[in-house]
Design a protein around this motif. Sequence first.
Motif, PDB file in Angstrom:
ATOM      1  N   GLN A  27     -42.517  -6.700 -12.463  1.00 21.93           N
ATOM      2  CA  GLN A  27     -43.049  -6.826 -11.105  1.00 21.93           C
ATOM      3  C   GLN A  27     -42.588  -5.628 -10.270  1.00 21.93           C
ATOM      4  O   GLN A  27     -43.351  -5.036  -9.514  1.00 21.93           O
ATOM      5  CB  GLN A  27     -42.569  -8.137 -10.475  1.00 21.93           C
TER       6      GLN A  27
ATOM      7  N   LEU B  46     -47.004 -12.491  -4.689  1.00 26.27           N
ATOM      8  CA  LEU B  46     -47.858 -13.675  -4.851  1.00 26.27           C
ATOM      9  C   LEU B  46     -47.232 -14.607  -5.896  1.00 26.27           C
ATOM     10  O   LEU B  46     -46.556 -14.126  -6.788  1.00 26.27           O
ATOM     11  CB  LEU B  46     -49.300 -13.295  -5.209  1.00 26.27           C
ATOM     12  N   PRO B  47     -47.405 -15.890  -5.852  1.00 27.96           N
ATOM     13  CA  PRO B  47     -48.261 -16.621  -4.923  1.00 27.96           C
ATOM     14  C   PRO B  47     -47.669 -16.728  -3.510  1.00 27.96           C
ATOM     15  O   PRO B  47     -46.460 -16.819  -3.360  1.00 27.96           O
ATOM     16  CB  PRO B  47     -48.306 -18.019  -5.563  1.00 27.96           C
TER      17      PRO B  47
ATOM     18  N   ARG C 164     -50.426 -14.498 -12.356  1.00 33.26           N
ATOM     19  CA  ARG C 164     -50.624 -13.054 -12.435  1.00 33.26           C
ATOM     20  C   ARG C 164     -49.867 -12.403 -13.587  1.00 33.26           C
ATOM     21  O   ARG C 164     -50.422 -11.588 -14.326  1.00 33.26           O
ATOM     22  CB  ARG C 164     -50.180 -12.365 -11.132  1.00 33.26           C
ATOM     23  N   THR C 165     -48.610 -12.743 -13.732  1.00 30.67           N
ATOM     24  CA  THR C 165     -47.816 -12.045 -14.751  1.00 30.67           C
ATOM     25  C   THR C 165     -48.402 -12.322 -16.139  1.00 30.67           C
ATOM     26  O   THR C 165     -48.631 -11.410 -16.926  1.00 30.67           O
ATOM     27  CB  THR C 165     -46.338 -12.487 -14.669  1.00 30.67           C
TER      28      THR C 165
HETATM   29  C1  NCD Z   1     -43.094 -14.126  -8.582  1.00 32.94           C
HETATM   30  C2  NCD Z   1     -42.121 -14.757  -9.560  1.00 32.94           C
HETATM   31  O1  NCD Z   1     -42.539 -15.467 -10.485  1.00 32.94           O
HETATM   32  O2  NCD Z   1     -40.951 -14.457  -9.392  1.00 32.94           O
HETATM   33  N1  NCD Z   1     -44.427 -14.223  -8.994  1.00 32.94           N
HETATM   34  C3  NCD Z   1     -44.974 -13.205  -9.737  1.00 32.94           C
HETATM   35  O3  NCD Z   1     -44.591 -12.972 -10.846  1.00 32.94           O
HETATM   36  N2  NCD Z   1     -45.909 -12.442  -9.143  1.00 32.94           N
HETATM   37  C4  NCD Z   1     -42.883 -14.560  -7.181  1.00 32.94           C
HETATM   38  C5  NCD Z   1     -42.849 -16.022  -6.828  1.00 32.94           C
HETATM   39  O4  NCD Z   1     -43.002 -16.902  -7.671  1.00 32.94           O
HETATM   40  O5  NCD Z   1     -42.675 -16.285  -5.639  1.00 32.94           O
END
Ligand code: NCD
Length: 304
Positions: free
Chosen positions: A138, A266-267, A57-58
Amino acid sequence: MVFNQQNIISIRDFNKEDIEYILRVAEKMEPIARSQESSDILSGKLLGMLFYEPSTRTRLSFEAAMKRLGGSTVGFAEAGTSSATKGENFTDTVRVVGEYTDVLVLRHNMEGTARLAAEIVDVPVINAGDGAGQHPTQTLLDLYTMKRILGRIKHLHVALVGDLKYGRTVHSLAYALAMFGTKMSFVSPPGLRMPREIMDDLNNTGVTVHETSDIKDVLSHVDVLYVTRIQKERFPDPQEYLKIKGAYTIDSELLKDSEAIVMHPLPRVDEIAHDVDNTPYGKYFQQAFYGVPVRMAILKSLIK
Ligand code: NCD
């Protein structure tokens, strides 16, 4: 209103006005993120993406955000395809990609790497997650989600649930919610409580947080359940992970007497049952979409 940040490294560098600025710009970006309008405000600009840790997602929402504003991206999604495998050190890589691009997004497994990168390059640096440290973009999309769905951030009661020890999303979010004076409860297995130093920082800002290991303690009086994955990759001892894995699962049966919305960066692994997805509780896919307008707002605000 002005945006005062040159880089986005830690949410602790922000004040409330900076956060509100991004949330306001994000709202204007939504029609572009939904493809109802088009824009070329970042035409000719290049975003460098250095992802030393996995991401879906990021990375993709930053890419979508940049492209929807008419810009382009270069970078790698895996350090294994970069010259890191030839022994090139991190600072050399960052310095070179900084020369090629107008802004850098960086994810790394070591805390402090984004701050280090910002000292090396002249372009703005965005921290897309540094180990168990921070994940400020986030947090901005999490706040945006609360504001869009619940209409406010301040007078909410938010429970952060899961791996509060290693989860960088909850570290950033806790600091931001404290800035808004939002009521917080922390729910985690005893071994995965919020780090003492963050608890001390929160206490020093006058915020008191209720901690528990039983989600049933908070279910009937919170507005948001912010659920997180156990961060398996950060456990020094795999046996410790196996002991805690599957510590809790949120399903629609558990939620039936609750009015909370369920969010998750997520995930997910097994902490939210799939039967929550299409109920009015489940907001995590909508939350993931909001990553695009929020990151558009961030890119627009940083790129000069
Ligand atoms: C998170 C992360 O990478 O910290 N994911 C994200 O960026 N949406 C959460 C995770 O990995 O659990």
